[in-house]
Write an enzyme that holds these catalytic residues in place. Structure first.
Site, PDB file in Angstrom:
ATOM      1  N   ASP A   1       0.839  -1.207   0.000  1.00 26.21           N
ATOM      2  CA  ASP A   1       0.000   0.000   0.000  1.00 26.21           C
ATOM      3  C   ASP A   1       0.867   1.247   0.000  1.00 26.21           C
ATOM      4  OD1 ASP A   1      -2.452   1.500   2.262  1.00 26.21           O
ATOM      5  OD2 ASP A   1      -2.379   1.451   0.054  1.00 26.21           O
TER       6      ASP A   1
ATOM      7  N   LYS B   1       2.611   2.902  -6.229  1.00 22.77           N
ATOM      8  CA  LYS B   1       2.199   1.926  -7.258  1.00 22.77           C
ATOM      9  C   LYS B   1       3.380   1.436  -8.092  1.00 22.77           C
ATOM     10  CE  LYS B   1       0.474   5.862 -10.009  1.00 22.77           C
ATOM     11  NZ  LYS B   1       1.600   6.037 -10.914  1.00 22.77           N
TER      12      LYS B   1
ATOM     13  N   ASP C   1      -3.289  -3.024  -2.296  1.00 28.00           N
ATOM     14  CA  ASP C   1      -4.325  -2.000  -2.389  1.00 28.00           C
ATOM     15  C   ASP C   1      -4.163  -1.227  -3.708  1.00 28.00           C
ATOM     16  OD1 ASP C   1      -5.243   1.021  -0.560  1.00 28.00           O
ATOM     17  OD2 ASP C   1      -6.490  -0.435  -1.619  1.00 28.00           O
ATOM     18  N   ASN C   2      -5.225  -0.563  -4.156  1.00 28.72           N
ATOM     19  CA  ASN C   2      -5.176   0.397  -5.266  1.00 28.72           C
ATOM     20  C   ASN C   2      -4.801  -0.186  -6.617  1.00 28.72           C
ATOM     21  OD1 ASN C   2      -3.595   2.065  -2.699  1.00 28.72           O
ATOM     22  ND2 ASN C   2      -5.618   2.720  -3.406  1.00 28.72           N
TER      23      ASN C   2
ATOM     24  N   GLU D   1     -11.256   4.518  -1.219  1.00 27.09           N
ATOM     25  CA  GLU D   1     -11.666   4.907   0.130  1.00 27.09           C
ATOM     26  C   GLU D   1     -12.505   6.188   0.129  1.00 27.09           C
ATOM     27  OE1 GLU D   1      -8.590   4.005  -0.696  1.00 27.09           O
ATOM     28  OE2 GLU D   1      -7.115   5.540  -0.289  1.00 27.09           O
TER      29      GLU D   1
HETATM   30  O1  LIG Z   1      -0.086   6.823  -3.065  1.00 33.42           O
HETATM   31  C1  LIG Z   1      -0.848   6.022  -2.482  1.00 33.42           C
HETATM   32  N1  LIG Z   1      -0.327   5.057  -1.673  1.00 33.42           N
HETATM   33  C2  LIG Z   1      -1.130   4.170  -1.028  1.00 33.42           C
HETATM   34  N2  LIG Z   1      -2.465   4.186  -1.110  1.00 33.42           N
HETATM   35  C3  LIG Z   1      -3.066   5.143  -1.888  1.00 33.42           C
HETATM   36  C4  LIG Z   1      -4.471   5.196  -1.966  1.00 33.42           C
HETATM   37  O2  LIG Z   1      -5.182   4.256  -1.247  1.00 33.42           O
HETATM   38  C5  LIG Z   1      -5.113   6.147  -2.755  1.00 33.42           C
HETATM   39  C6  LIG Z   1      -4.348   7.081  -3.472  1.00 33.42           C
HETATM   40  C7  LIG Z   1      -5.039   8.090  -4.306  1.00 33.42           C
HETATM   41  C8  LIG Z   1      -6.144   7.712  -5.071  1.00 33.42           C
HETATM   42  C9  LIG Z   1      -6.814   8.660  -5.834  1.00 33.42           C
HETATM   43  C10 LIG Z   1      -6.380   9.979  -5.825  1.00 33.42           C
HETATM   44  F1  LIG Z   1      -7.039  10.898  -6.551  1.00 33.42           F
HETATM   45  C11 LIG Z   1      -5.274  10.360  -5.076  1.00 33.42           C
HETATM   46  C12 LIG Z   1      -4.603   9.409  -4.308  1.00 33.42           C
HETATM   47  C13 LIG Z   1      -2.945   7.057  -3.400  1.00 33.42           C
HETATM   48  C14 LIG Z   1      -2.302   6.093  -2.614  1.00 33.42           C
HETATM   49 MG   LIG Z   2      -3.951   2.625  -0.563  1.00 37.04          MG
END
Ligand SMILES: O=c1[nH]cnc2c(O)cc(-c3ccc(F)cc3)cc12
Ligand SMILES: [Mg+2]
Length: 214
Positions: free
Chosen positions: A141, A144, A169-170, A199
């Site tokens: 997590d 990416k 995740d993601n 989330e």
């Molecule tokens: O960078 C991330 N690391 C880990 N988890 C993430 C996560 O759950 C969501 C996002 C994220 C998703 C959409 C957005 F518009 C901006 C940031 C980034 C990370």
């Molecule tokens: Mg995440």
């Protein structure tokens, strides 16, 4: 001076969660993110999928890549059996500082080892520095673009055993196409996709659960 979002999240935990009660910490963070400010915790919907994987695996040793503020660290650690441990790596020192305080407030400091630094630097040192053998569960997590190189690094460093579970995740948003391509086509893994949402939003996202076959 201006506070940061993680610092405001920590204040919400201090103000709304009960010290020593991990579930109240998780609830306070989710409430903060829904009512005040979005933040990139795994959140409650994907968090329930995480919970079910943790309880199924019942791991003795967990590695988390990407602590952020410690939301999933607390969620995982609160379900671990006695003597089980989680090592969590966080690159950003400001996030790590907040995570330490949220973990302490939840009363889970004994089960959690938070390491500040990059996953690429630390993964090769875990065995010698912390006497780790293999991990039963790895939660990816962090960033990416590091999911695939770090997975290959864990393989090379002998940190995975037959049956080790990777949960990522993601995999849809922001998305990890190279990781998915590798893990879904490798004969060394059996993968399963859990469709969910980013989330605190209605945007599609999901978790990829993969079993290392050795
Ligand atoms: O960078 C991330 N690391 C880990 N988890 C993430 C996560 O759950 C969501 C996002 C994220 C998703 C959409 C957005 F518009 C901006 C940031 C980034 C990370
Ligand atoms: Mg995440």
């Amino acid at each position: 001076t201006q506070s940061t979002r993680p610092q405001r999240m920590l204040a919400a935990v201090h103000n709304n969660a009960t010290r020593g009660d991990p579930r109240s910490v998780v609830k306070a963070i989710d409430q903060f993110c829904r009512q005040k400010e979005w933040a990139m915790n795994i959140g409650d919907e994907k968090g329930c999928i995480l919970d079910s994987v943790v309880s199924e695996v019942n791991p003795a040793m967990v590695l988390e890549l990407g602590t952020y503020c410690g939301y999933s660290t607390v969620r995982i650690a609160s379900q671990l059996p006695p003597h089980a441990k989680i090592i969590t790596l966080e690159f950003n020192p400001q996030n790590a500082a907040v995570a330490r305080q949220i973990i302490a407030w939840a009363g889970l400091g004994e089960k959690i080892k938070l390491i500040e630094g990059s996953s690429g630097d630390w993964i090769p040192k875990l065995k010698e520095q912390f006497g780790v053998d293999t991990f039963d569960l790895v939660f990816l997590d962090h960033w990416k673009d590091r999911y695939l190189p770090d997975t290959k690094l864990m393989e090379e460093c002998g940190l995975l055993r037959k049956g080790s579970i990777l949960l990522a995740d993601n995999v849809i948003c922001p998305g990890t196409p190279e990781y998915l391509e590798y893990i879904r086509n490798s004969p060394r893994y059996k993968s399963q996709y859990f469709k969910s949402h980013l989330e605190y939003t209605r945007v599609e996202d999901g978790l990829e659960k993969s079993i290392f076959l050795g």
